[in-house]
Design a protein around this motif. Structure first.
Motif, short mmCIF file in Angstrom:
data_model
loop_
_atom_site.label_atom_id
_atom_site.label_comp_id
_atom_site.label_asym_id
_atom_site.label_seq_id
_atom_site.Cartn_x
_atom_site.Cartn_y
_atom_site.Cartn_z
N GLY A 193 3.93 7.47 1.71
CA GLY A 193 3.70 8.50 0.71
C GLY A 193 2.55 8.17 -0.21
O GLY A 193 1.71 9.03 -0.53
N GLY A 194 2.46 6.91 -0.64
CA GLY A 194 1.36 6.51 -1.51
C GLY A 194 0.02 6.61 -0.81
O GLY A 194 -0.98 7.05 -1.41
N PHE A 195 -0.02 6.22 0.46
CA PHE A 195 -1.28 6.29 1.21
C PHE A 195 -1.72 7.74 1.39
O PHE A 195 -2.90 8.09 1.15
CB PHE A 195 -1.11 5.62 2.57
CG PHE A 195 -2.25 5.86 3.52
CD1 PHE A 195 -3.49 5.29 3.30
CD2 PHE A 195 -2.08 6.68 4.62
CE1 PHE A 195 -4.55 5.53 4.17
CE2 PHE A 195 -3.12 6.93 5.50
CZ PHE A 195 -4.36 6.34 5.26
N LEU A 196 -0.81 8.64 1.81
CA LEU A 196 -1.18 10.04 2.03
C LEU A 196 -1.53 10.73 0.71
O LEU A 196 -2.42 11.59 0.67
CB LEU A 196 -0.05 10.77 2.74
CG LEU A 196 0.21 10.31 4.18
CD1 LEU A 196 1.39 11.05 4.78
CD2 LEU A 196 -1.02 10.52 5.04
N ALA A 197 -0.81 10.38 -0.36
CA ALA A 197 -1.18 10.93 -1.66
C ALA A 197 -2.56 10.44 -2.08
O ALA A 197 -3.35 11.19 -2.68
CB ALA A 197 -0.14 10.56 -2.71
N TYR A 453 3.53 6.00 -6.73
CA TYR A 453 2.53 6.17 -7.79
C TYR A 453 1.70 4.90 -7.97
O TYR A 453 0.48 4.97 -8.15
CB TYR A 453 3.21 6.53 -9.11
CG TYR A 453 3.87 7.89 -9.13
CD1 TYR A 453 3.44 8.90 -8.26
CD2 TYR A 453 4.91 8.19 -9.99
CE1 TYR A 453 4.05 10.15 -8.27
CE2 TYR A 453 5.51 9.44 -10.02
CZ TYR A 453 5.08 10.41 -9.15
OH TYR A 453 5.66 11.65 -9.15
N VAL A 454 2.38 3.76 -7.91
CA VAL A 454 1.66 2.49 -8.04
C VAL A 454 0.68 2.31 -6.88
O VAL A 454 -0.44 1.82 -7.05
CB VAL A 454 2.66 1.32 -8.10
CG1 VAL A 454 1.94 -0.02 -8.02
CG2 VAL A 454 3.48 1.38 -9.37
N CYS A 458 -3.25 1.70 -7.29
CA CYS A 458 -3.87 0.48 -6.76
C CYS A 458 -4.97 0.80 -5.76
O CYS A 458 -5.99 0.10 -5.70
CB CYS A 458 -2.81 -0.40 -6.11
SG CYS A 458 -1.64 -1.13 -7.28
N ILE A 459 -4.79 1.84 -4.96
CA ILE A 459 -5.82 2.21 -3.98
C ILE A 459 -7.11 2.59 -4.69
O ILE A 459 -8.21 2.22 -4.27
CB ILE A 459 -5.32 3.36 -3.08
CG1 ILE A 459 -4.27 2.84 -2.08
CG2 ILE A 459 -6.47 4.01 -2.32
CD1 ILE A 459 -3.63 3.92 -1.25
N PHE A 460 -6.99 3.32 -5.80
CA PHE A 460 -8.19 3.80 -6.48
C PHE A 460 -8.78 2.77 -7.44
O PHE A 460 -9.93 2.89 -7.85
CB PHE A 460 -7.88 5.09 -7.24
CG PHE A 460 -8.00 6.31 -6.38
CD1 PHE A 460 -9.17 7.03 -6.33
CD2 PHE A 460 -6.94 6.72 -5.60
CE1 PHE A 460 -9.29 8.14 -5.52
CE2 PHE A 460 -7.04 7.84 -4.79
CZ PHE A 460 -8.23 8.55 -4.75
N LEU A 465 -6.98 -1.64 1.07
CA LEU A 465 -6.19 -2.73 1.65
C LEU A 465 -5.34 -3.42 0.60
O LEU A 465 -4.16 -3.73 0.82
CB LEU A 465 -7.13 -3.73 2.33
CG LEU A 465 -6.53 -4.58 3.45
CD1 LEU A 465 -5.97 -3.70 4.55
CD2 LEU A 465 -7.55 -5.55 4.01
N GLN A 466 -5.93 -3.66 -0.57
CA GLN A 466 -5.19 -4.31 -1.65
C GLN A 466 -4.04 -3.42 -2.13
O GLN A 466 -2.93 -3.90 -2.40
CB GLN A 466 -6.12 -4.65 -2.83
CG GLN A 466 -7.18 -5.69 -2.50
CD GLN A 466 -8.42 -5.07 -1.87
OE1 GLN A 466 -8.39 -3.95 -1.39
NE2 GLN A 466 -9.51 -5.83 -1.87
N GLY A 467 -4.32 -2.12 -2.24
CA GLY A 467 -3.27 -1.20 -2.68
C GLY A 467 -2.10 -1.14 -1.73
O GLY A 467 -0.94 -1.17 -2.13
N LEU A 468 -2.40 -1.07 -0.42
CA LEU A 468 -1.32 -1.05 0.57
C LEU A 468 -0.56 -2.37 0.58
O LEU A 468 0.68 -2.39 0.73
CB LEU A 468 -1.90 -0.77 1.96
CG LEU A 468 -2.48 0.63 2.19
CD1 LEU A 468 -3.04 0.76 3.58
CD2 LEU A 468 -1.42 1.70 1.95
N GLY A 469 -1.27 -3.49 0.42
CA GLY A 469 -0.59 -4.80 0.38
C GLY A 469 0.35 -4.90 -0.79
O GLY A 469 1.50 -5.37 -0.65
N ILE A 470 -0.09 -4.48 -1.97
CA ILE A 470 0.78 -4.52 -3.16
C ILE A 470 1.99 -3.61 -2.96
O ILE A 470 3.12 -3.96 -3.33
CB ILE A 470 -0.03 -4.12 -4.41
CG1 ILE A 470 -1.07 -5.20 -4.72
CG2 ILE A 470 0.89 -3.90 -5.60
CD1 ILE A 470 -2.02 -4.84 -5.84
N THR A 471 1.76 -2.45 -2.37
CA THR A 471 2.88 -1.52 -2.16
C THR A 471 3.89 -2.07 -1.16
O THR A 471 5.11 -1.91 -1.34
CB THR A 471 2.35 -0.16 -1.67
OG1 THR A 471 1.27 0.25 -2.50
CG2 THR A 471 3.43 0.88 -1.73
#
Length: 828
Positions: A193-197, A453-454, A458-460, A465-471
């Motif tokens: 969900g975070g990635f597609l958003a 949301y996080v 984090c992606i932006f 890659l960092q955002g997906l890793g944290i998620t």
């Protein structure tokens, strides 16, 4: 329209016939207006009105939907190309990329039309990796001077094609391994969900940068959107994008985008004419792309695929972007298939889905195209309209039209206002953000929604890659916390073991069974759930301190047949549990441990492993209670063995009996086993000494060794056996091989009486499992002799069999039924 007409007329026909039948059955006379003949004529009229579709309709409908499919995806593909080449230096090369997007969609659609089991499926280039493709193109262009942009275009275009090729190869080989497919489907929903958003927000940004010609790379660059002079470009883009989103959401009609394109472009030219401006003025004002003629002839779109001009060093420095593209896209492709599967009520084979997407991307990569997969909206629309026609014509039409768009020079960008393409991107972005940031609250927990949301933040701020890793890390922590709150331990009501007890032993064991407690452990035992086990043991020990001395606990059984695994910290937890129980004189008995968990506990020193023991050896058969290791902690094959072991150990400390486990005596007890006459005297009413001695003369005494068989399954029952000493195992042979334990018969237990009384063949087989055994046998001939010579003894023998059966039913079946009832009450 045709389907609604057929359904309506069919229902009307059935209703008219039913009315006539009801009137006839009830004896109601039919009027002149409602006669049988008139009703039949009406029904036949309705039936003949709803004609089946003609061949022309079955041929033209898929072609029409193929044209509509192109009208749906065409603006999106132009918008995607504008997003990928969003850097101002790349604007002049957008027509080249548009041609490649058209060719990519044609290849994807052609492969799906030929190979897909869903014949009406739509496919093409998707938006899942636009972030990565745009970042790759921007990174390559930013590293060179403005007059050297063309030098990096071969690297850019070839990188996209290599990414598509690598994606296809990865997905094709992944389809050969079912476990890999399952792993891909295990991606946490907050991550998806975070990635597609994030993709949705990226498309929103892309739509606005498309109409404003801004370059947004870092967070401070977003302040450029607040320039008042850009509002005239952004306002129509946002308004039209929201209207398209709203119309699609309310009507879900396939004509939303084509009608929106027609109305918005018409309105644009009307306003342009009303203001007295020309198309050149609109181009000069930034409303339409200026001088972006498509490459002519069409093959000029591939002129930058020059491996000699490929700068491999620049690709190496951006290999992380390529890897992101390769590993993200398979997940997005499976998500698209899952959405189509859910909407149409189908069931996909995801191995075949991966293989199909793999072949599609390999073919597209070889022609220099972009990654792609199944189109969700197009597939759902075609599925609802064309599923009964069972034709691939719609997909083939769409592929043919895309090829025509590649071959023909259509200056779309020079006549269509930019805000329309921006609005298409904005509508898709709003749809993704609405689905995964707003509507997702209906199918996600609050914590999962916050993680999404996080992920977006984090992606932006940090990168994809960092955002997906944290998620991923947050999702794992969230799962650990929530799973640690799940109860993995539950009390299990005690029941007797399958070992048959008789006489005074049965009465004593009914009181001694209070010294045993049993719990079932399920799920996964790790540092988060281990505390539950410690707390339960502490509570059990605390209750034991307050209990009556005669009811003090001595055995704690842990049923592990639902325990799926444990981590290294669980060894420390179990060691603390063992020491706590041991300090209060309570033995820990593990039942039904898997081989892996048992090896782990042996390495941790929690279980005693006899010297030279193999993995198939059971500690139960090697155990002696005078061994300190075995006394404090033991592992047995199953729950019944655990109950039997505890019962035997409890009886071993009583001054009456000595019980045998396998070939090892539980304890050395001086008391002798009761003879058969003593056992019979407890069951027979008139148990005079002369009667008991007389009845014993009809029995034959057998002295057997370990492994001896009394009878086998399927043999005709012709005798009854009484175990005088030793242990006999009753088991049922399984069709697939092996045996299932039925019961264990110890001293003074009867065997074979049920089958003998019913006159049936034996339903199980018996085998001596103790070192030696002494068995009494009375066959059919001896019973008939007893009946003829001493009828009173024969009646006493029959009464003995009846009483023994009654005891077994009461202490066996009813005790198990009570335990099951307590378990049902606990669950409710």
């Amino acid at each position: 329209w045709y389907q609604r007409r057929v359904t309506s007329h069919t229902h009307t026909c059935r209703l008219l016939r039913a009315m006539a039948k009801v009137r006839e059955d009830m004896g109601i006379p039919l009027t002149a207006n409602d006669s049988k003949s008139q009703l039949a004529a009406k029904s036949s009229q309705y039936e003949t009105t709803a004609r089946p579709p003609s061949k022309a309709a079955g041929f033209l409908a898929p072609i029409l939907y193929g044209v509509v499919d192109v009208a749906l995806v065409l603006p999106s593909q132009i918008g995607y190309a504008s997003v990928v080449f969003s850097h101002p230096r790349l604007t002049n090369y957008i027509p080249y990329l548009i041609k490649l997007f058209f060719m990519s969609t044609a290849c994807h659609q052609l492969v799906h039309s030929v190979m897909d089991t869903l014949k009406f499926s739509g496919a093409g280039s998707q938006d899942a990796v636009l972030i990565v493709m745009s970042a790759l193109a921007t990174s390559l262009v930013s590293g060179v001077a403005e007059n050297e942009v063309e030098s990096v275009l071969p690297t850019c275009f070839i990188s996209f094609a290599l990414g598509s090729l690598c994606i296809g190869i990865l997905m094709f080989f992944a389809s050969m391994f079912p476990r890999v497919v399952r792993v891909v489907q295990y991606i946490p929903l907050p991550v998806v969900g975070g990635f597609l958003a994030g993709v949705g927000l990226f498309l929103l940004r892309g739509g606005l940068t498309l109409v404003t010609d801004l370059s947004i790379n870092d967070l401070p660059d977003y302040a450029l959107f607040f320039d008042a002079s850009l509002l005239k470009f952004m306002a129509p883009t946002i308004v039209l994008g929201w209207l398209i989103f709203y119309a699609k959401r309310r009507t879900q009609h396939f004509l939303v985008i084509p009608v929106s394109a027609l109305l918005s472009i018409t309105l644009f030219y009307i306003i342009l004419a009303a203001c007295g401006s020309s198309l050149d003025d609109a181009k000069a004002g930034g409303w339409v792309y200026a001088d972006l003629a498509p490459p002519s002839p069409f093959y000029q779109a591939w002129k930058y695929f020059d491996f000699g001009a490929m700068q491999w060093g620049m690709l190496t420095s951006n290999v992380d972007q390529l890897l992101k593209m390769v590993f993200i896209y398979p997940i997005a492709a499976l998500l698209c298939s899952s959405a189509v599967e859910t909407s149409l009520g189908l069931e996909f084979d995801y191995q075949k889905e991966l293989k199909l997407a793999g072949v599609s991307n390999i073919v597209t990569g070889l022609v220099g195209g972009m990654p792609g997969s199944r189109y969700v909206v197009v597939s759902i629309m075609n599925g609802k309209a064309l599923s009964k026609l069972n034709t691939r014509l719609a997909g083939l039409t769409s592929a043919a039209l895309h090829i025509i768009l590649v071959l023909v020079d259509v200056p779309i960008l020079s006549v269509v206002p930019k805000f329309f393409f921006g609005a298409i991107l904005v509508s898709i972005g709003i749809e993704l953000c609405s689905e995964w940031l707003v509507d997702a609250r209906k199918r996600m927990t609050t914590l999962d929604l916050l993680i999404s949301y996080v992920c977006v933040a984090c992606i932006f701020t940090l990168g994809l890659l960092q955002g997906l890793g944290i998620t991923f890390a947050l999702s794992a922590i969230s799962f650990d916390v929530q799973y640690s709150r799940t109860a993995i331990l539950r009390p299990v009501p005690l029941r007797p073991s399958s070992t048959m007890r008789v006489g005074e032993v049965r009465k004593q064991l009914k009181k001694l069974r209070r010294k045993i407690v049993m719990f079932s452990c399920q799920g996964y035992l790790f540092f988060g759930t281990g505390r539950q086990l410690q707390d339960q043991v502490a509570a059990t020990v605390q209750q034991n301190l307050l209990a009556d001395p005669a009811e003090k606990l001595e055995y704690f059984i842990l049923d592990c047949h639902l325990l799926r695994g444990l981590d290294s910290s669980a060894g420390n937890v179990l060691d603390k549990v063992k020491r706590t129980l041991e300090s209060h004189g309570i033995s820990l008995v593990f039942a039904h441990l898997s081989r892996e968990i048992k090896r782990f506990l042996e390495k941790e020193g929690l279980l005693y492993r006899p010297p030279n023991a193999t993995d198939d050896d059971c500690d139960l058969e090697q155990a002696k209670l005078n061994d300190a290791h075995t006394f404090s902690c033991i592992a047995v094959p199953d729950v019944d063995s655990a109950l039997e072991w505890c019962e035997n150990a409890l009886l071993a400390h009583q001054p009456l009996h000595s019980q045998i486990i396998g070939n090892a005596t539980v304890a050395n007890v001086t008391a002798e086993l009761p003879t058969f006459t003593e056992f019979a005297s407890e069951l027979m009413v008139e148990s005079t000494q002369s009667n008991l001695e007389a009845i014993a003369t009809y029995f034959e005494r057998l002295r057997l060794t370990k492994g001896a068989i009394l009878f086998q399954s399927g043999q005709q029952s012709s005798a009854v056996f009484v175990v005088e000493s030793g242990t006999v195992l009753c088991s049922i042979p399984l069709p697939a091989g092996g045996h299932k334990k039925l019961s264990t018969v110890t001293a003074n237990g009867l065997i074979g009486q049920t089958d003998y009384v019913l006159g049936e063949t034996h339903s199980f087989e018996t085998k001596v499992v103790s070192a030696t055994a002494q068995v009494l046998r009375i066959d059919d001939m001896k019973m008939k002799q007893m009946q003829n010579e001493r009828l009173d003894l024969f009646c006493a023998w029959q009464q003995l069999l009846l009483k023994d059966f009654a005891y077994n039913v009461r202490d066996g079946y009813f005790e198990r039924l009570r335990a099951d009832s307590e378990e049902d009450v606990r669950k409710s």
